[in-house]
Design an enzyme around this catalytic site. Structure first.
Site, PDB file in Angstrom:
ATOM      1  N   PHE A  26      40.055  45.267  32.985  1.00  0.00           N
ATOM      2  CA  PHE A  26      39.032  46.315  33.110  1.00  0.00           C
ATOM      3  C   PHE A  26      39.589  47.592  33.723  1.00  0.00           C
ATOM      4  O   PHE A  26      38.911  48.271  34.500  1.00  0.00           O
ATOM      5  CB  PHE A  26      37.823  45.823  33.924  1.00  0.00           C
ATOM      6  CG  PHE A  26      37.501  44.380  33.706  1.00  0.00           C
ATOM      7  CD1 PHE A  26      37.277  43.902  32.420  1.00  0.00           C
ATOM      8  CD2 PHE A  26      37.440  43.479  34.757  1.00  0.00           C
ATOM      9  CE1 PHE A  26      37.006  42.564  32.197  1.00  0.00           C
ATOM     10  CE2 PHE A  26      37.177  42.140  34.548  1.00  0.00           C
ATOM     11  CZ  PHE A  26      36.954  41.676  33.261  1.00  0.00           C
ATOM     12  N   CYS A  27      40.830  47.915  33.407  1.00  0.00           N
ATOM     13  CA  CYS A  27      41.473  49.123  33.952  1.00  0.00           C
ATOM     14  C   CYS A  27      41.514  49.115  35.469  1.00  0.00           C
ATOM     15  O   CYS A  27      41.563  50.172  36.093  1.00  0.00           O
ATOM     16  CB  CYS A  27      40.754  50.397  33.514  1.00  0.00           C
ATOM     17  SG  CYS A  27      40.990  50.798  31.809  1.00  0.00           S
TER      18      CYS A  27
END
Ligand code: PLP
Length: 742
Positions: A374-375
Site C-alpha cells: 500500500f505504498c
C-alpha cells in the site's frame, strides 16, 4: 455523480483568471470551495489557507520542495508513512539536512488526564554529503519538519494529534535535547487516508500543513487535492518556479519578477482544475449531511466487527485462519483504530496463502481488494517483520512493488487490506467474511489430510515430506538420519546445540539417487550421491561419544559447505550400515536434552516418532487461551513440524496415541515405546533463515503433559514386522493409509 453531471451540463464556468461574468462566477465557486475544505478541517480562515493541488502527493511534494531546509534542519517522520511523504527526504537530504525515521510507542495503559504517555524512538540519522553548500551557515533561522499520517494506511492505526502540539511546543522533551537543539519545528500531517472518516480538527491541534485528496473522501473528482497550510508556515516556504497564475509581473528578457501576494495564488501554478473544484461541493454535501462523527462511528464499527470475526476464525485443526496487523489491544478504543483491516491468511499447516491468491479469488467473487504494501514500506516492514536484509534481498531477487510475488522464503511480503468508507454496509463486511470462510477455511480434518510421512536424512537438519516412502532393511524410513554432522572435537552436532542446523533443508530424489541440501547461508545447492560404492575408499571406524561407528566421510568441499551453513567447522559422516545406528540418536537426542553426557545407546528403539494433528491442535488452543491472546496472532502458532515427526496421523481425539501399544499401518506392525520426552528444541522457530527462541510451547506443555519429570508429546515407535512375517526387501508406507491401534 448525478449532481455533478447536472451542474456541469447546465452552468457555464469560465477560466477564473478572466474578467467575464462566467469567470467571476467560477472565482466565487473556487473561493467557496476553499472555505468548505477549511470548514471540513475546522480551520479558521484567519489562520489557514487552502491551496488546491493535483492530489495529496502534489501537496506533500510542494511542502518538501519549498520547505526552508538548511544543513542544520531535521526532517523527521514516523515509520508508518506513505511513499509520498518519504519522498520529501530527497529534498531534505539534497540540501544537507538530516532525515530520521521514528517509532511512536504508546505507553499503556493510558491514564485519564495524564499528559502524553507517548515515547518516541529514533532510527539512525540519514545524511548525504552535499557539495557546494556553505559549511557553517550564517546563524539564520533553522526549521525542522515532523511528518506523520493522521491514520496509517497500512494498519489503520490513528495517531494522536496531540503529537503536533508536543513537537511544536516541547520538542526537547519528546525527541531528546540532542536532536532539537536548534530551530523551530513545523508539523505536517498526511491526512489523505484519515480525513475520509476523521478529518483533523485544526482548531484543537496547531498543525502547519495538512495534505488531502478528494477522491479519498468521495470518489470524484480524481486528480484534485489540497494543502491546508497555516499562514505563518506558508510565509516560510520558498517558491522558485513562477508561472501564469503565480506571478504579478515579469519581464521576459531580464531577471525581474514580482510574485503575487496571496498564499493560494503564489502556490497554484497555472490554472487550477476549476471544473473539479466546482464539483467537490456535491461530495461535501453528502459528508456533511451524514456528519463526520456518524461516518466515523459507522466505519469503525464495521472494521471492528470484521477484525473480531476474522481473528476468531479457526481451521478444523484449531489453527488460526487470519493474522491481523495493527494494534489489537486498541481494538476496543475506536478512536485509535480507523476503518482499515489489514491481514494475511494461513493454511491449516501454518503456511501462508499468498495475498495475490486471496486477491484473485476475491475478484472471482466480485470483491475487489487492495493487496501488497500500500505504498507504505515502513509499516509493511514493521508489521510483517521484514528486516533491511530481507527487503534488499527481495529486491535483488527481482521483486518490485507491482509484481506477482507475494511470498519470499516462506514469508509474506505484503498484506491484504479491507478499508471501509461511509457507503460500506454491514452486508459488505458479512459477504467478505463469508468469502474468507468458504475459500480459505478448511472445516474438518479428513483422515488423509493431516497424514504425513517425513524423512530427515541429516540428523537435526530440516527434512522433507513424501507421499510414499520405503522402509530400510532395519525397519526405519530409508535414509532417515543416515547422515550426521560432527564437530572438530568429535561430538555429534544436534539441533539443541546448533539451532542453525534446522535451517538446512534436504530432499532425496530416489529416482535420481540424489540427496539435495540447501542452506540460507550457501548460494549453491549441494548434491550428494546416494550410491555407496562411490565412497568405499573412505570408510572409517570411528568413536563418537563413546560409541563405535563405521562411517563414510566426504571431501573438503562438502565439509566446507556444511561449515558455512552452520557457521562453524564440521564434517559430514554417513552411517555405513553396521554397529550402532545413527537412527537411534533420535532417542538419544531427547535423553541428552536432560543430560548431554549420557550417550546411552537405545539399540533398535524409537525408529519412528508419531505425532497426531489433534494433539497439536489441542496444544494450540491451550497456547491461545492460556497465554495472552497475542500468541495466536504471531508466529507462535505451532505446526506439527516443530516436533520433527516421521509420521503425522489425524482423525482421532487429542492424545489418543498415548494409550496405543501395537499399531498396524497397512500390512506393517509397529510397537509403541511410549511418550517422547521433550526439550527446548521445540521452542525454536525456524523461519525464513532465522532462528528464534521462546518459552513456548514447552512451558504450556509442561503445565499439562508432565509425567515423572518428563514432558511428553508424541510417541516413539519401533517397527516389528510385515504381517507377522519377516520383512523382505524394501516395503513402503503411504500417506492416506489407515492407522489401526489395537
Ligand atoms: C492515497 C494516499 C496518498 C497519496 O494521495 P494521492 O492523492 O493519491 O496522491 C498519500 N498518503 C496516504 C496516507 C494515502 O492514503
Amino acid at each position: 455523480m448525478e449532481s455533478v453531471f447536472k451542474d456541469l451540463t447546465t452552468n457555464v464556468y469560465g477560466n477564473p483568471h478572466s474578467q467575464s461574468d462566467s469567470s467571476a462566477a467560477t472565482h466565487d465557486i473556487v473561493r467557496d470551495a476553499r472555505q468548505q475544505v477549511l470548514d471540513y478541517c475546522n480551520a479558521s480562515p484567519e489562520d489557514y489557507k487552502c491551496i488546491f493541488t493535483s492530489g495529496a502527493t502534489a501537496a506533500l511534494k510542494l511542502v518538501g520542495e519549498a520547505f526552508p531546509w538548511s544543513c542544520n534542519s531535521n526532517f523527521m517522520y514516523t515509520m508508518e508513512n506513505h511513499n509520498s511523504v518519504l519522498g520529501i527526504r530527497e529534498y531534505a537530504l539534497g540540501q544537507g539536512a538530516a532525515a530520521i525515521a521514528v517509532d511512536i510507542e504508546d505507553v499503556h495503559p493510558r491514564i485519564e488526564g495524564e499528559k502524553f504517555p507517548t515515547k518516541i524512538s529514533l532510527h539512525q540519522e540519514q545524511r548525504r554529503k552535499v557539495t557546494g553548500l556553505q559549511e557553517e551557515e550564517p546563524m539564520g533561522d533553522v526549521y525542522n519538519l515532523f511528518a506523520f499520517p493522521s491514520e496509517c494506511n497500512f494498519s489503520g492505526l490513528r495517531f494522536d494529534l496531540d503529537l503536533a502540539k508536543i513537537i511544536k511546543e516541547d520538542s526537547s522533551k519528546i525527541l531528546g535535547a540532542s536532536v532539537c537543539k536548534k530551530g523551530r519545528w513545523l508539523v505536517l500531517i498526511d491526512a489523505a487516508k484519515g480525513s475520509a472518516t476523521m478529518p483533523p480538527d485544526l482548531s484543537k491541534y496547531p498543525v502547519d500543513f495538512v495534505a488531502l485528496s478528494f477522491y479519498k473522501l468521495f470518489g470524484y473528482p480524481t486528480g484534485l487535492g489540497a494543502l491546508v497550510v497555516r499562514n505563518d508556515a506558508a510565509k516560510l516556504l520558498k517558491k522558485s518556479y513562477f508561472s501564469g497564475g503565480t506571478v504579478a509581473a515579469s519581464i521576459a528578457d531580464i531577471d525581474f519578477i514580482k510574485r503575487r501576494e496571496g498564499i493560494e495564488e503564489l502556490f497554484e501554478d497555472g490554472t487550477v482544475s476549476f471544473l473539479s473544484i466546482a464539483s467537490i461541493r456535491h461530495g461535501f454535501k453528502i459528508l456533511n449531511s451524514l456528519t463526520v462523527s456518524a461516518i466515523s462511528r459507522h466505519t469503525t464499527s464495521l472494521a471492528l466487527y470484521t477484525r473480531k470475526t476474522l481473528l476468531a476464525l479457526r481451521h478444523g485443526n484449531g489453527s488460526s485462519v487470519c493474522i491481523l496487523y495493527g494494534r489489537h489491544d486498541l481494538m476496543e478504543m475506536c478512536h485509535e483504530m480507523g476503518s482499515i483491516v489489514s491481514f494475511n491468511l494461513k493454511r491449516p499447516d501454518g503456511s501462508w496463502y499468498g495475498y495475490r491468491e486471496v486477491e484473485k479469488l476475491a475478484s472471482l467473487s466480485g470483491i475487489q481488494l487492495r493487496t501488497g504494501c500500500f505504498c507504505n514500506p515502513g509499516a509493511c516492514a514493521k508489521y510483517l517483520g521484514l528486516s533491511h536484509m530481507d527487503l534488499i534481498s527481495n529486491t535483488e531477487a527481482g521483486h518490485v512493488c507491482w509484481d506477482d510475488q507475494d511470498i519470499i522464503s516462506g514469508k509474506p511480503i505484503g498484506a491484504v487490506r479491507v478499508s471501509f468508507g461511509y457507503m460500506s454496509t454491514f452486508e459488505d463486511a458479512k459477504k467478505f467474511i463469508d468469502f474468507v470462510k468458504s475459500s480459505f477455511m478448511s472445516p474438518q480434518n479428513h483422515v488423509d489430510n493431516g497424514n504425513q510421512l517425513k524423512v530427515y536424512p541429516i540428523k537435526s537438519c530440516g527434512g522433507f515430506s513424501a507421499s510414499s516412502w520405503p522402509l530400510s532393511n532395519n525397519g526405519s524410513l530409508k535414509h532417515d538420519r543416515e547422515w550426521i554432522l560432527k564437530s572438530l572435537s568429535g561430538e555429534i552436532l544436534t539441533l539443541k546445540r546448533v539451532p542453525e542446523m534446522g535451517l538446512i533443508s534436504s530432499f532425496i530424489d530416489l529416482s535420481q539417487g540424489m540427496l539435495f541440501v540447501e542452506s540460507p547461508h550457501c548460494k549453491e545447492r549441494l548434491q550428494i550421491r546416494l550410491q555407496l560404492d562411490f565412497y568405499d575408499s573412505a570408510i572409517q571406524d570411528i568413536e563418537l561419544q563413546g560409541q563405535r561407528y563405521k562411517v563414510y566421510s566426504y571431501d573438503n568441499e562438502t565439509n566446507s559447505w556444511f561449515s558455512k551453513a552452520i557457521e562453524r567447522p564440521c564434517t559430514l559422516l554417513r552411517y555405513s550400515g553396521s554397529s550402532h545406528d545413527f537412527v537411534l540418536d533420535r532417542t538419544k537426542d531427547i535423553v541428552t536434552c536432560k543430560d548431554t553426557n549420557s550417550a546411552v545407546s537405545f539399540a533398535n528403539e524409537g525408529q519412528f516418532l508419531l505425532v497426531s494433528e489433534e494433539s497439536v491442535s489441542d496444544l494450540n488452543k491451550r497456547l491461545c487461551s492460556d497465554v495472552q491472546m497475542d500468541m495466536c496472532e504471531t508466529e507462535i502458532e505451532i505446526n506439527t513440524n516443530r516436533f520433527r515427526p516421521n509420521l503425522v496421523v489425524s482423525g482421532g481425539r487429542p492424545y489418543d496415541e498415548d494409550g496405543w501399544s501395537d499399531i498396524r499401518i497397512g500390512n506393517k506392525y509397529f510397537r509403541s515405546l511410549g511418550g517422547c520426552n521433550r526439550c527446548q528444541v521445540i521452542n525454536l522457530t525456524l523461519n525464513a533463515g532465522q532462528v528464534q527462541k521462546s518459552k513456548e510451547p514447552l512451558a504450556t506443555l509442561a503445565s499439562y503433559r508432565r509425567v515423572k519429570g518428563r514432558i511428553l508429546f508424541g510417541i516413539l515407535l519401533k517397527y516389528v514386522s510385515v504381517n507377522g512375517e519377516q520383512q523382505q526387501g524394501d516395503s513402503w508406507l503411504h500417506v492416506g493409509q489407515e492407522v489401526h491401534p489395537d
